[in-house]
Design an enzyme around this catalytic site. Structure first.
Site, short mmCIF file in Angstrom:
data_model
loop_
_atom_site.label_atom_id
_atom_site.label_comp_id
_atom_site.label_asym_id
_atom_site.label_seq_id
_atom_site.Cartn_x
_atom_site.Cartn_y
_atom_site.Cartn_z
N ILE A 14 0.66 -1.18 0.01
CA ILE A 14 0.05 0.10 0.08
C ILE A 14 0.79 1.46 0.16
CG2 ILE A 14 -0.38 0.31 2.53
CD1 ILE A 14 -3.01 0.52 -0.37
N SER A 36 12.26 1.19 6.81
CA SER A 36 11.97 0.11 6.03
C SER A 36 12.69 -1.09 6.32
CB SER A 36 11.57 0.08 4.52
OG SER A 36 11.16 -1.25 4.08
N LYS A 89 -5.32 2.01 7.76
CA LYS A 89 -6.56 1.06 8.74
C LYS A 89 -5.99 -0.17 8.82
CE LYS A 89 -8.00 -1.55 6.21
NZ LYS A 89 -7.60 -2.69 5.27
N ASP A 167 -9.74 -7.55 7.38
CA ASP A 167 -8.82 -6.70 6.88
C ASP A 167 -9.35 -5.93 5.83
OD1 ASP A 167 -5.79 -5.57 6.35
OD2 ASP A 167 -6.81 -6.06 4.60
#
Ligand code: NAP
Length: 306
Positions: A14, A36, A89, A167
């Protein structure tokens, strides 16, 4: 115009598909660093983790795209260091975690934004306005997608704290809680959990909205055409939101659709919150998922491999 120096954490699907382009397209943000373990982004300092990023680069805000499990500790580090925070989210793995982050954000006087990208889908605000004064008769949610297509190899999604089919299902609940004029309740639920996994691959929920009944069907094994539909029967006819909220059909009117602007709108909202010094913390979609986990009858199904 004030520009906010932003750090992005968790360079996965995402982050690449949506966050990096949305940030690049909003002049109010400057991507100043990323954190990361495996991902790399050219042109900015890359750090192995959130703490190193915050120490190494001056930042105003941090946006988190890691899975919900473990996100609380990362966000806590950022807020404790006085950074504004935006969360993908679902905002955390548990309700207690997000409550603690909200309390810390208040104490540190920083913005906390629990983002719900599906609420920014094109048809949602019109649907909310249209439903505001209607009597709700029935609510039907069908959210069925192919886990292998949209979440290839994401083992975390079926692990504890990964939400399983909730999810994507929580996206439907984020729209439903935004558009319905009365609170939603879960009255019963079933979950199909594959052997050896924690997260369900399918779930059914019985719902109540005011005096109206409703239901939600979530499935992670749908191949072929994908289904992201919400239908609401009212005293004035049936409202239909399809394709994740991007297509709206009101009774007697032709279908309305618009280009996907979910993530640009999320960052615009984050910029507004930063400029006004306010937070937006809404756990209502996640509370319904937690309620489903509290009430659900669980059935074990055959083992699943990506
Ligand atoms: P993903 O492709 O697995 O990426 C998540 C990234 O987070 C990983 O690349 C990894 O990057 C980092 N990470 C940190 N701790 C991790 C851990 N314990 N396990 C796995 N990864 C870890 O997942 P995603 O699809 O981007 O989803 C991330 C969040 O965005 C989720 O909350 C999801 O609900 C939400 N979301 C996803 C989609 C979608 O279509 N996939 C759409 C909207 C929202 P590093 O190498 O940087 O550590």
């Amino acid at each position: 115009m004030q520009r906010f120096r932003l750090g992005l954490v968790g360079i996965g699907k995402i982050a690449r598909d949506q966050h990096l382009p949305a940030i690049a397209g909003d002049r109010r943000f400057e991507l100043a660093a990323i954190a990361s373990r495996h991902g790399r982004v050219d042109g900015v300092p890359n750090y192995p983790d959130t703490a190193a990023m915050i120490t190494g680069t001056a930042l105003d805000a941090v946006s988190f795209c890691t899975p919900p499990e473990g996100r609380h500790e990362l966000a806590r580090i950022a807020i404790a260091a006085g950074k504004h925070v935006m969360l993908e989210k679902p905002p955390a793995a548990t309700l207690s975690e997000i409550e603690a982050l909200a309390a810390l954000a208040r104490e540190k006087n920083v913005t906390l934004f629990t983002s719900w990208h599906s609420r920014e889908a094109a048809g949602v605000s019109t649907a909310r306005a249209w439903l505001a004064n209607r009597e709700i008769k029935d609510v039907r949610i069908d959210w069925r997608e192919d886990i292998r297509r949209w979440h290839p190899g994401q083992e975390w999604i079926l692990a504890p704290g990964g939400f399983g089919v909730f999810d994507p299902g929580i996206n439907a609940l984020s729209i439903a809680t935004a558009i319905l004029p009365a609170p939603l309740f879960v009255t019963a639920a079933t979950m199909d959990v594959p052997a050896g996994r924690a997260g369900p691959l399918a779930a059914e929920m019985q719902l109540r909205c005011g005096n109206a009944k409703g239901r939600a069907s979530f499935d992670f094994l749908q191949t072929g055409p994908q289904t992201w539909d919400i239908e609401v029967d009212t005293d004035a006819g049936t409202l239909r939101l399809s394709l994740g909220g991007s297509v709206l059909q009101l009774p007697g009117e032709s279908e309305v659709t618009a280009a996907d602007q979910e993530y640009p709108r999320l960052y615009a909202r984050f910029a507004e919150l930063l400029a006004s010094g306010t937070s937006d913390v809404d756990v209502s979609p996640m509370r319904l998922v937690a309620d489903a986990f509290l009430l659900a009858e669980r059935r074990e199904t055959e083992a699943f491999k990506f």
